[in-house]
Design an enzyme around this catalytic site. Structure first.
Site, PDB file in Angstrom:
ATOM      1  N   LYS A  39      -9.109 -11.956  -4.750  1.00 59.08           N
ATOM      2  CA  LYS A  39      -9.943 -12.224  -3.580  1.00 59.08           C
ATOM      3  C   LYS A  39     -11.165 -11.292  -3.600  1.00 59.08           C
ATOM      4  O   LYS A  39     -11.060 -10.129  -4.009  1.00 59.08           O
ATOM      5  CB  LYS A  39      -9.088 -11.946  -2.330  1.00 59.08           C
ATOM      6  CG  LYS A  39      -9.735 -12.320  -1.028  1.00 59.08           C
ATOM      7  CD  LYS A  39      -8.780 -12.009   0.127  1.00 59.08           C
ATOM      8  CE  LYS A  39      -9.556 -11.938   1.421  1.00 59.08           C
ATOM      9  NZ  LYS A  39      -8.731 -11.595   2.561  1.00 59.08           N
TER      10      LYS A  39
ATOM     11  N   LYS B 284     -14.723  -5.536  -1.581  1.00 62.20           N
ATOM     12  CA  LYS B 284     -15.612  -4.443  -1.972  1.00 62.20           C
ATOM     13  C   LYS B 284     -14.883  -3.422  -2.841  1.00 62.20           C
ATOM     14  O   LYS B 284     -15.437  -2.901  -3.800  1.00 62.20           O
ATOM     15  CB  LYS B 284     -16.158  -3.769  -0.709  1.00 62.20           C
ATOM     16  CG  LYS B 284     -17.437  -3.020  -0.971  1.00 62.20           C
ATOM     17  CD  LYS B 284     -18.232  -2.846   0.291  1.00 62.20           C
ATOM     18  CE  LYS B 284     -19.594  -2.287  -0.068  1.00 62.20           C
ATOM     19  NZ  LYS B 284     -20.467  -2.169   1.067  1.00 62.20           N
TER      20      LYS B 284
ATOM     21  N   LYS C 116       0.809  -1.227   0.000  1.00 65.86           N
ATOM     22  CA  LYS C 116       0.000   0.000   0.000  1.00 65.86           C
ATOM     23  C   LYS C 116       0.840   1.274   0.000  1.00 65.86           C
ATOM     24  O   LYS C 116       0.389   2.305  -0.511  1.00 65.86           O
ATOM     25  CB  LYS C 116      -0.937   0.005   1.216  1.00 65.86           C
ATOM     26  CG  LYS C 116      -2.029  -1.058   1.110  1.00 65.86           C
ATOM     27  CD  LYS C 116      -2.968  -1.006   2.300  1.00 65.86           C
ATOM     28  CE  LYS C 116      -4.052  -2.069   2.152  1.00 65.86           C
ATOM     29  NZ  LYS C 116      -4.840  -2.235   3.381  1.00 65.86           N
TER      30      LYS C 116
END
Ligand code: SF4
Length: 330
Positions: A193, A196, A111
């Site tokens: 995976k 959302k 990230k």
């Protein structure tokens, strides 16, 4: 009876990946264990996020947990930010957390490159996660495989703190992972995976029609270009979902008809859609009932936070005492 802690992000409505991968396990663990389940809203603010929807997403995840079977009579359900001791313990643990190990965390490395200026909270996210767990002196933590590395850091911090401040006594237990039986639920794109943020999910409260609209274009075995092309069910995510939602006899039939090209993918998906809608119907109904009863949800979360604060205060008093802080009023 083990003390079990787990946190779930306030992503709003639960999707079937959350449910199959984690929440069914939460519900099962309530039998015979002392469980604490926490909507970890403070973990959700480590990058840019939608301020206006955070509270609603937090409440909605709590509703989903209740609808899926988390029982406030048997487990403590609460919101992380309602228990300020989480942040306090995170600070104390940060003082012994090795910077190099935090920088080596896979999720951090994945990230961090997205930011021009990396927020410190992204780096110290696993320290807050360790605090969440150690605050309740939890012995076991249901986690996904992607969280195992963070849990190992929690174990390392428990060892370090015990060695430094508890004379080697295992005051903070080293939490053990409980891996979910359904480890990795793939998204409808069949590529990653279910998540959302990737838009490849089916929510647990979707209507039968909405479920069908999402399943219809979902990825299948690419070898089945024509209805007459035989397929390999083991590489198809639709088959994997059948294994979670369809009876065993149907799963056998799906594999056989796929391999022999006895039916097309649309036929296969129609059967899955019906079984999924039926399987999710009780959660959908309970969710709608809970949304219509906000006072009940407020009460459950208020009671849960009160219990959590009491347990957290006990641990924090002990931790602070052993670290030499002056107790209030002393
Ligand atoms: S028939 Fe079913 S299991 Fe086989 S590829 Fe199509 S959707 Fe997948």
């Amino acid at each position: 009876m083990a003390r079990v802690f787990s946190g779930i992000q306030p992503s709003g409505e639960m999707h079937i990946g959350n449910w199959l991968g984690a929440i069914r396990n939460y519900v099962a663990l309530q039998d015979g264990n002392a469980c604490l389940y926490c909507v970890v809203d403070q973990h959700a603010v480590t990058g840019a996020y939608d301020v206006g929807s955070l509270a609603d997403r937090t409440r909605e995840m709590a509703i989903s947990l209740l609808a899926a079977g988390v029982d406030p009579a048997r487990a403590v359900l609460f919101v992380q930010s309602h228990v300020p001791q989480h942040a306090t313990l995170a600070w104390l643990l940060a003082t012994i957390a090795p910077l190099g190990e935090l920088e080596r965390m896979t999720q951090y490395k994945d990230k961090a490159h997205r930011f021009e200026s990396v927020p410190t909270g992204l780096l110290t996210y696993p320290v807050l996660m360790a605090a969440d767990i150690l605050l309740y002196r939890a012995e076991a933590v249901p986690v996904g495989e992607d969280q195992v590395q963070h849990l190992e850091l929690a174990r390392e911090l428990a060892r370090r703190w015990n060695a430094t401040f508890a004379g080697g006594e295992a005051y903070l237990p080293e939490p053990q992972p409980i891996l979910s039986p359904a480890r990795r639920i793939m998204g409808l794109d069949g590529q990653a995976k279910m998540s959302k943020s990737l838009g490849n999910t089916i929510g647990v409260t979707e209507s039968p029609e909405a479920i069908w609209q999402k399943l219809r274009p979902a990825m299948t075995d690419p070898a089945r270009k024509l209805k007459t092309d035989p397929g390999t069910p083991e590489i198809c995510n639709i088959y994997a979902l059948h294994r979670h939602f369809s009876p065993e006899a149907t799963v056998v039939e799906v594999a056989m008809k796929c391999r022999s090209a006895a039916w097309g993918c649309i036929d296969c998906k129609k059967v899955l859609s019906a079984n999924m809608a039926e399987g999710l119907a009780p959660i959908r109904e309970r969710t709608l009932a809970l949304r219509a009863a906000p006072e009940t949800v407020r009460q459950v979360l208020g009671d849960g936070a009160a219990v959590a604060r009491r347990l957290a205060s006990e641990t924090l008093a002990e931790v602070s005492g052993r670290m030499g802080f002056l107790p209030e009023g002393a």
